[in-house]
Design an enzyme around this catalytic site. Structure first.
Site, mmCIF file in Angstrom:
data_model
loop_
_atom_site.group_PDB
_atom_site.id
_atom_site.type_symbol
_atom_site.label_atom_id
_atom_site.label_comp_id
_atom_site.label_asym_id
_atom_site.label_seq_id
_atom_site.Cartn_x
_atom_site.Cartn_y
_atom_site.Cartn_z
ATOM 1 N N LEU A 68 -1.139 -2.766 -3.551
ATOM 2 C CA LEU A 68 -1.040 -4.069 -4.218
ATOM 3 C C LEU A 68 -1.311 -5.157 -3.193
ATOM 4 C CD1 LEU A 68 2.213 -3.597 -6.341
ATOM 5 C CD2 LEU A 68 -0.071 -4.038 -7.237
ATOM 6 N N ASN A 69 -1.594 -4.762 -1.961
ATOM 7 C CA ASN A 69 -1.739 -5.599 -0.765
ATOM 8 C C ASN A 69 -0.357 -5.958 -0.215
ATOM 9 O OD1 ASN A 69 -3.122 -6.711 1.312
ATOM 10 N ND2 ASN A 69 -3.409 -8.692 0.343
ATOM 11 N N THR A 96 0.808 -1.204 0.000
ATOM 12 C CA THR A 96 0.000 0.000 0.000
ATOM 13 C C THR A 96 0.849 1.266 0.000
ATOM 14 O OG1 THR A 96 -1.473 -1.266 1.333
ATOM 15 C CG2 THR A 96 -1.848 1.108 1.356
HETATM 16 O O1 DON Z 1 -6.693 -2.952 1.856
HETATM 17 C C1 DON Z 1 -6.043 -3.295 2.834
HETATM 18 O O2 DON Z 1 -6.393 -3.079 3.972
HETATM 19 C C2 DON Z 1 -4.716 -3.981 2.607
HETATM 20 N N1 DON Z 1 -4.702 -4.605 1.324
HETATM 21 C C3 DON Z 1 -3.628 -2.972 2.748
HETATM 22 C C4 DON Z 1 -2.272 -3.581 2.578
HETATM 23 C C5 DON Z 1 -1.176 -2.729 3.079
HETATM 24 O O3 DON Z 1 -1.388 -1.696 3.661
HETATM 25 C C6 DON Z 1 0.192 -3.250 2.891
HETATM 26 N N2 DON Z 1 1.158 -2.228 3.189
HETATM 27 N N3 DON Z 1 2.062 -2.206 3.882
#
Ligand code: DON
Length: 568
Positions: free
Chosen positions: A396-397, A377
């Site tokens: 991108l998750n 993210t």
């Molecule tokens: O939408 C979400 O909550 C997750 N896919 C976010 C992923 C995320 O923040 C990864 N980053 N470090």
């Protein structure tokens, strides 16, 4: 230490008058971040902030800068920026109008509820996290074009030309990026069965050019949004995904649409908070937590004191329990937003908390709402000189998403399908559990924690902020707002201050390592809190902009990454 430099030449197109603050490489906070009079972008990469700013200097507004910044992150920050991801944008226009755009990925038409369960009914996390089956239908291009079509003012060619130039010219690898490429190289090679651009050895100081991405962007400039969802790029993407074992079809891409949503809006004392609505849990969870803590005298307790940590932890525990039960894609499930965010419900929820003892998560269920039975993210903030403000979080998750890289198109694909609840009660990669409300279904959007947020004070724009960090996003945004509002920190200090996090299950409070006093942690342990300081995981990476009393803007660029504020 406060370090401002005059930018002489980052890229020949940038004006000499633009000031940037170099990303801090130490944990020492400057008292103030970058100050600018007119407009500002704070993002995960200096080049992306600079390109967004340049577009605003050419007369563009925050929505033009959004498209430019988003795409520049796809070039320079493949860890999370990509045409293969999705996200959310919250806006507040100069006239006070607010709104939100949902361009979250969707489950493909061929997705099924149990698609990640093996023969014994266990979740196969390799399938939901790695490779083509983990990929949700991407939304980033739809989102950028939707926001631009409604509110942008400059032509797409003008907005994207500097990004295409950057992809061709290349960006310089930072020390943190070198480490990150090294850490994920083995997985990238394994998933792609071959070497890919970002799996080659890139050392800090090297330049990476992404000519494939430049070509994709050139086609997008020529043919518009449909290039990605039904044109040559769509066809190449679908062939690639299907050859890699995926189930996304051309029909999935053709059906994809970004969706305008009503943001979640609530008050905290004299602030008005505007945050992302479902399918993100961010706004509702933030509203629940802030309403639960509002009656407590946080300033008297002191920043990061035992009592402060207890109150936030207990409110977070209760909000994340509700998240697991009630939240999902509003196009598929009915969400009791009004009840979940009502003051009466939330104050009752805190009734069984006292300072003597932690509430064990095992004894705390999601709240009962009559009529509702169970059923990587990156963030950037932009303010333009016209008074518009946006907060955008995209992802991108996982790091580099599914690790699957479309070499011919020049971008990574997300692994957002892991954000669904693959099986009730089984945690996803962020340890979050869910149930029916977040079960997989064709065309459904997976629940998110992304919390792009705007704050008004005295009816004026006051702050724009957000963060990556999976489940820790919501609590990072919370603490950053409180740091400025309750504890008078500057924007930069607020972003840099040590953070902690609780999410109901697992029943532990995560603390940033070596940042909290041992006596405080011991005191919390004695009350029954399970402390996790060992996981050397960063909690969020917040980028934010604060409007100061004299009307100028202060950037807060998180020292935990290469994040940079740029303004004029
Ligand atoms: O939408 C979400 O909550 C997750 N896919 C976010 C992923 C995320 O923040 C990864 N980053 N470090």
């Amino acid at each position: 230490m406060k370090k401002f430099i005059l930018l002489i030449l980052l890229c020949s197109c940038f004006s000499c008058k633009t000031e940037i603050r170099q990303s801090a490489s130490t944990t020492v906070s400057p008292t103030r971040g970058l100050i600018a009079e007119n407009a500002m972008v704070v993002s995960a990469r200096e080049e992306a902030s600079m390109i967004g700013l340049e577009i605003m200097k050419e007369g563009g507004n925050a929505f033009d800068a959004m498209m430019a910044t988003e795409m520049a992150l796809a070039v320079t920050f493949p860890f999370a920026g990509s045409l293969g991801g999705g996200g959310f944008m919250v806006y507040r226009k100069a006239d006070g109008e607010t709104g939100a755009l949902d361009y979250r990925e969707k489950a493909p038409l061929a997705a099924t509820k149990n698609m990640y369960l093996d023969g014994s009914g266990n979740v196969d996390t390799k399938k939901s996290r790695f490779g083509a089956l983990a990929v949700g239908v991407p939304g980033n291009i739809a989102g950028s074009f939707e926001a631009h079509a409604r509110f942008g003012s400059l032509p797409v060619e003008q907005v994207l030309q500097p990004v295409i130039d950057l992809a061709k010219k290349g960006f310089v690898v930072s020390a943190k990026q070198e480490q990150s490429f090294n850490a994920y190289r083995r997985q990238m090679l394994e998933i792609n069965n071959d070497t890919i651009l970002f799996a080659r050895v890139h050392r800090a100081g090297d330049t990476i050019r992404n000519l494939a991405l430049a070509k994709t962007l050139e086609r997008i400039v020529k043919n518009g949004r449909s290039e990605f969802y039904s044109g040559e790029t769509a066809q190449k993407l679908v062939s690639f995904l299907q050859e890699s074992g995926g189930i996304i079809t051309l029909e999935d891409l053709e059906m994809y649409k970004a969706q305008w949503r009503e943001p979640v809006t609530f008050s905290y004392k004299d602030l008005k908070i505007i945050s992302m609505s479902p399918p993100s849990s961010g706004g509702i969870a933030l509203a629940q937590i802030m309403k639960m803590i509002e009656p407590y005298p946080l300033q008297d307790y002191g920043h990061n004191s035992s009592k402060y940590i207890q109150v936030l932890t207990e409110a977070e525990r209760r909000a994340y329990a509700d998240r697991s039960q009630y939240l999902g894609d509003p196009d598929f499930v009915e969400i009791p937003t009004f009840q979940l965010t009502s003051v009466e419900y939330l104050h009752n929820r805190m009734d069984n908390f006292n300072f003597e003892k932690a509430t064990p998560s095992s004894e705390l269920n999601p709240g009962s709402i009559p009529g509702f039975e169970s059923n990587e993210t990156t963030h950037y903030s932009i303010v333009d000189s016209y008074g518009n403000a946006i907060a955008v979080t995209t992802t991108l998750n996982g790091a580099y998403g599914s690790k699957l890289y479309a070499e011919e198109l020049g971008f990574f694909l997300n692994n957002e399908m892991d954000d669904f609840s693959a099986k009730p009660g089984v945690p996803n990669m962020f340890g979050l559990i869910g149930g029916e409300a977040n079960a997989i279904a064709p065309q459904k959007r997976m629940l998110s924690s992304m919390t792009p947020t705007l704050v008004e004070r005295d009816d004026h724009f006051w702050m724009s902020l957000g963060s990556p960090g999976g489940s820790t996003i919501i609590t990072s945004v919370l603490q950053t707002i409180l740091n400025v509002y309750e504890f008078d920190m500057t924007m930069q200090q607020a972003v840099d201050a040590p953070r902690f996090h609780h999410q109901w299950l697992p029943d532990e409070v995560l603390f940033e390592p070596a940042a909290f006093e041992t006596s405080i942690l011991n005191n919390l342990k004695s009350k029954g809190y399970h402390i996790n300081e060992g996981q050397s995981r960063i909690l969020g990476k917040v980028d934010a902009i604060l409007r100061l009393e004299n009307g100028s803007l202060e950037g807060g660029a998180d020292h935990r990454g290469d994040d940079t504020a740029a303004g004029f």
